[in-house]
Design an enzyme around this catalytic site. Structure first.
Site, PDB file in Angstrom:
ATOM      1  CG  ASP A  34      18.693  -3.659 -30.251  1.00 18.27           C
ATOM      2  OD1 ASP A  34      18.570  -4.539 -31.116  1.00 18.27           O
ATOM      3  OD2 ASP A  34      17.761  -3.250 -29.539  1.00 18.27           O
ATOM      4  CB  SER A  83      14.748   4.665 -38.982  1.00 18.84           C
ATOM      5  OG  SER A  83      15.677   4.508 -38.015  1.00 18.84           O
ATOM      6  CG  LEU A  84      12.180   6.996 -33.977  1.00 19.07           C
ATOM      7  CD1 LEU A  84      11.530   6.364 -32.767  1.00 19.07           C
ATOM      8  CD2 LEU A  84      11.936   8.505 -33.962  1.00 19.07           C
ATOM      9  CE  LYS A 119      12.284   2.424 -31.005  1.00 25.27           C
ATOM     10  NZ  LYS A 119      12.599   1.005 -31.161  1.00 25.27           N
ATOM     11  CE  LYS A 285       6.412   9.504 -31.675  1.00 25.66           C
ATOM     12  NZ  LYS A 285       5.153   8.779 -31.871  1.00 25.66           N
ATOM     13  CB  CYS A 403      25.775 -26.442   2.286  1.00 24.05           C
ATOM     14  SG  CYS A 403      26.762 -24.944   2.149  1.00 24.05           S
ATOM     15  CB  CYS A 406      29.076 -25.881   6.020  1.00 21.56           C
ATOM     16  SG  CYS A 406      27.285 -25.832   5.854  1.00 21.56           S
ATOM     17  CB  CYS A 434      27.791 -22.311   6.451  1.00 18.95           C
ATOM     18  SG  CYS A 434      28.165 -22.394   4.693  1.00 18.95           S
TER      19      CYS A 434
HETATM   20  S1  IVH Z   1       7.416   7.122 -34.175  1.00 16.25           S
HETATM   21  C1  IVH Z   1       9.017   9.315 -37.535  1.00 16.25           C
HETATM   22  N1  IVH Z   1       6.594   6.189 -31.911  1.00 16.25           N
HETATM   23  O1  IVH Z   1      10.412   2.489 -33.436  1.00 16.25           O
HETATM   24  C2  IVH Z   1       8.703   8.602 -36.291  1.00 16.25           C
HETATM   25  N2  IVH Z   1       7.925   4.771 -33.279  1.00 16.25           N
HETATM   26  O2  IVH Z   1      13.106   3.067 -34.721  1.00 16.25           O
HETATM   27  C3  IVH Z   1       8.973   7.170 -36.341  1.00 16.25           C
HETATM   28  N3  IVH Z   1       8.307   2.526 -32.329  1.00 16.25           N
HETATM   29  O3  IVH Z   1       9.647   2.022 -36.820  1.00 16.25           O
HETATM   30  C4  IVH Z   1       8.077   6.336 -35.576  1.00 16.25           C
HETATM   31  N4  IVH Z   1       7.151   2.844 -30.488  1.00 16.25           N
HETATM   32  O4  IVH Z   1       8.536   0.510 -35.083  1.00 16.25           O
HETATM   33  C5  IVH Z   1       7.303   5.935 -33.020  1.00 16.25           C
HETATM   34  N5  IVH Z   1       5.770   5.482 -29.853  1.00 16.25           N
HETATM   35  C6  IVH Z   1       6.466   5.241 -30.966  1.00 16.25           C
HETATM   36  C7  IVH Z   1       7.092   3.986 -31.190  1.00 16.25           C
HETATM   37  C8  IVH Z   1       7.830   3.796 -32.363  1.00 16.25           C
HETATM   38  C9  IVH Z   1       7.864   1.974 -31.188  1.00 16.25           C
HETATM   39  C10 IVH Z   1       9.163   1.864 -33.334  1.00 16.25           C
HETATM   40  C11 IVH Z   1       8.591   1.847 -34.718  1.00 16.25           C
HETATM   41  C12 IVH Z   1       9.575   2.573 -35.563  1.00 16.25           C
HETATM   42  C13 IVH Z   1      10.826   2.392 -34.761  1.00 16.25           C
HETATM   43  C14 IVH Z   1      11.837   3.475 -35.062  1.00 16.25           C
END
Ligand code: IVH
Length: 676
Positions: A34, A83-84, A119, A285, A403, A406, A434
């Site tokens: 990641d 995505s986040l 998550k 959120k 070991c 020793c 030891c």
């Molecule tokens: S909210 C607009 N809530 O994370 C908000 N996502 O990188 C977008 N994910 O595609 C999603 N747990 O696969 C949200 N409690 C959660 C989540 C979550 C896992 C994943 C999901 C999304 C990715 C975003």
């Protein structure tokens, strides 16, 4: 660089990223960790920010994920699946919140509430319900269009086929994560590299009957398109989800304030390994939907949400050797020496193998190609190995019968509590026979939590041991300083400092003393219990005269394991000698009988910054001796913040804001002296 060269460089990066995406989203086989993925993506976004002309339709700031695979029919998402953004530290998080305040031009007094949702590391899906009926299910795909995997999703028990009509909107896309529990993954471990891949692979079976065989789970957390949803915030939405028959994450929490988000983050990260599903961070959120609307979106992520990632990264490298490390209690830990590799910004060349059972289970061998994971401050470990890359003449690992330090026989003990043979192999020697164990014991003796001899680090212990200056703890108090002064790297001043540090620590509490002996199973807590029980060193030492050990079992917190460990400690002549000799050089203070009406009764403390000549551990025990309490965060529960040199500004500011008394070391000590 001219425009053309820039464009070329940029497109090369995009191509690499797209390949990563394809492997992740379509093939379910990530080929990069990641952190490195995020780094590359950020480089691309940086270039776009600097040079507007680079942006195109296929730019990662516009596209999400990767186009759906060809097996399934494609279908557009009516509201894109976004995505986040990520944060990795408290500082990032503070900045995230600052941006929200600025954007909304809120005053500091107004608190933003968040829902913190662990998550889950699975596969997201969008489920359309029309008039309460499950109508269609899509994978995320590229965020704009997904694959129609309705039939496969319909096999998942957690996905309701009908929502009770009376309280359901006319139409709604419920979004959430499809995943597999770790315990169920165990049965599939030979087919997939990790639970996420198992979920993705199972969900993408062409034949839904195949999907049905896998115990997939679904947790709901957001919605896409909706018509008739009457909810104002995420908290109520999550409640509605359960009313409609969806599962939501039991660890979801309503929280405000970065401090509290951090506390929750740390707590969950700590317990992460005990959960039955993989999580890779926490999603925050903004709770209020009106605020969410005002905040809107940037590129392909909402401005009102962020993922606070755990610091775990993986990488692939080769096992060069398997070495055996010997710990203070004689435990033999196999360690894989790996070809040095950068994992999330840290060069890793060792990975723990835990014990031989783990090696056998994973059949780890020298020469193997392995996936190595580094999470937080924990020692990196081996996740899996690639047997296909193994050479034909590789040999199984054989644990040492003797070991390596020793030569004593190694043993695996029978654990009376679990009624099983221990996974850990140990050197069967006792006391200071030891060499490796002795060195570790000496390191422990001088360490911070024990005698806390400043400047007496691990390297010095090793060096002095090799030079025969110290073999037993008492030798530390009979060092020949003229010999040390002549050593490389030592001078008059450093020797004087060392002498002073040692001299200073001759005065010690019984509790610290017992702990510093390094008796197996006697950590700080148990040492405290024992010291309260025996009160004086003499009574503790009397144990060597075979006084009734059973009496110790009456101490709340001390059990069979501890008692038999203490017994074996006192049955060793070296140990008895160490006690006698240390008694001659140390001043071991009797334990203070604690009471609940001490000077600091009902008061809570927190230390920030470096104190002068007194360790935090000591301050903590001073507080406890006087019936006070220490806590780990500034909150309303805190009464006194003790500040030393370079305190954390945030803590001080927050304490002042909460009108908590901020005191320095002298004032703190005065509080204790007043009536003593
Ligand atoms: S909210 C607009 N809530 O994370 C908000 N996502 O990188 C977008 N994910 O595609 C999603 N747990 O696969 C949200 N409690 C959660 C989540 C979550 C896992 C994943 C999901 C999304 C990715 C975003």
């Amino acid at each position: 660089m001219n425009k053309k060269e820039l464009k070329k460089k940029y497109l090369e990066k995009v191509k690499i990223l797209n390949n990563y995406n394809k492997n992740y989203y379509v093939n379910s086989k990530p080929i990069i960790d990641d952190k490195n993925y995020d780094d590359l993506k950020n480089e691309i976004l940086d270039l776009e920010n600097k040079f507007e002309f680079l942006k195109s339709k296929s730019s990662p700031s516009v596209a999400v994920g990767h186009k759906p695979s060809k097996h399934f029919k494609k279908s557009p998402h009516r509201v894109p699946m976004l995505s986040l953004g990520n944060v990795f530290s408290e500082e990032d998080l503070v900045n995230f919140e600052k941006k929200l305040y600025n954007f909304l031009s809120l005053s500091k007094k107004e608190k933003i509430s968040y829902i913190a949702e662990p998550k889950i590391d699975g596969i997201s899906a969008s489920l359309t319900y029309k008039n309460g009926k499950f109508y269609k299910g899509l994978s995320r795909g590229d965020g704009k269009e997904g694959e129609d995997i309705t039939q496969n999703l319909a096999t998942i028990n957690d996905i309701p086929k009908n929502i009770p009509l009376e309280n359901c909107p006319e139409e709604i896309d419920i979004r959430g994560e499809v995943f597999i529990k770790n315990k169920d993954f165990k049965n599939l471990a030979d087919k997939f590299a990790n639970p996420r891949n198992a979920a993705s692979g199972s969900l993408r079976q062409k034949n839904p009957e195949e999907t049905k065989k896998i115990p997939l789970k679904f947790i709901a957390y957001t919605f896409g398109y909706e018509k008739g949803l009457m909810v104002n915030n995420q908290y109520d939405f999550l409640k509605k989800l359960t009313e409609w028959g969806f599962k939501t994450n039991p660890l979801n929490k309503l929280i405000s304030g970065v401090e509290n988000l951090m506390e929750n983050y740390k707590e969950i990260e700590k317990n992460r390994a005990n959960l039955d599903f993989d999580i890779d961070g926490i999603v925050y959120k903004v709770n209020n939907f009106d605020l969410q609307k005002r905040l809107g979106y940037v590129a392909n992520a909402p401005r009102w949400a962020i993922a606070h990632k755990f610091s775990s990264s993986k990488a692939v490298s080769k096992i060069l050797d398997i070495e055996i490390q010997i710990g203070r209690t004689g435990a033999l830990t196999p360690v894989a020496k790996i070809k040095p590799i950068n994992i999330g910004g840290v060069v890793v060349s060792n990975a723990t193998l835990h014990n031989e059972d783990e090696i056998n289970r994973k059949d780890i061998r020298v020469g193997d190609t392995a996936v190595i994971e580094r999470a937080g401050d924990v020692i990196p470990h081996i996740l899996s190995i690639d047997k296909q890359k193994r050479s034909r003449n590789s040999k199984k690992f054989i644990p040492p019968k003797n070991c390596p330090s020793c030569g004593s026989e190694t043993i695996k003990e029978f654990n009376k509590v679990t009624k099983k043979i221990d996974a850990v192999r140990r050197c069967s020697s006792e006391g200071y026979y030891c060499e490796k164990i002795s060195i570790e014991k000496l390191k422990h003796f001088v360490s911070k939590e024990a005698l806390n001899i400043e400047g007496f680090g691990k390297k010095i212990v090793e060096n002095f041991y090799k030079l025969n200056f110290i073999k037993f703890p008492q030798d530390i108090f009979n060092l020949d300083f003229t010999k040390i002064e002549n050593l490389d790297g030592w001078g008059k001043l450093s020797v004087q400092n060392l002498k002073y540090s040692i001299e200073q620590k001759k005065n010690i509490s019984l509790e610290k003393f017992i702990y510093s002996l390094g008796i197996r199973h006697i950590g700080l807590e148990n040492a405290k219990l024992l010291s309260k029980h025996f009160v004086s060193f003499t009574k503790f030492k009397n144990l060597s005269k075979q006084i009734d050990y059973e009496e110790m079992l009456n101490i709340d917190g001390i059990g069979d394991t501890q008692v038999s460990s203490i017994k074996s400690f006192f049955s060793n002549e070296d140990n008895k000698k160490v006690l006698n000799e240390l008694e001659k050089v140390l001043l071991i203070k009797d334990a203070i009988q604690s009471s609940d009406n001490g000077l600091l009764n009902n008061k809570t403390f927190l230390v920030t910054g470096k104190l002068n000549g007194i360790s935090r551990a000591e301050v903590k025990s001073l507080i406890e001796e006087n019936s006070g309490k220490t806590i780990s965060n500034v909150s309303k529960k805190l009464n006194f913040l003790i500040i030393g040199e370079k305190p954390t500004k945030k803590k001080v500011d927050y304490a002042k804001q909460l009108k908590i008394k901020v005191i320095d070391q002298t004032e703190f000590l005065k509080m204790l002296n007043k009536t003593s």
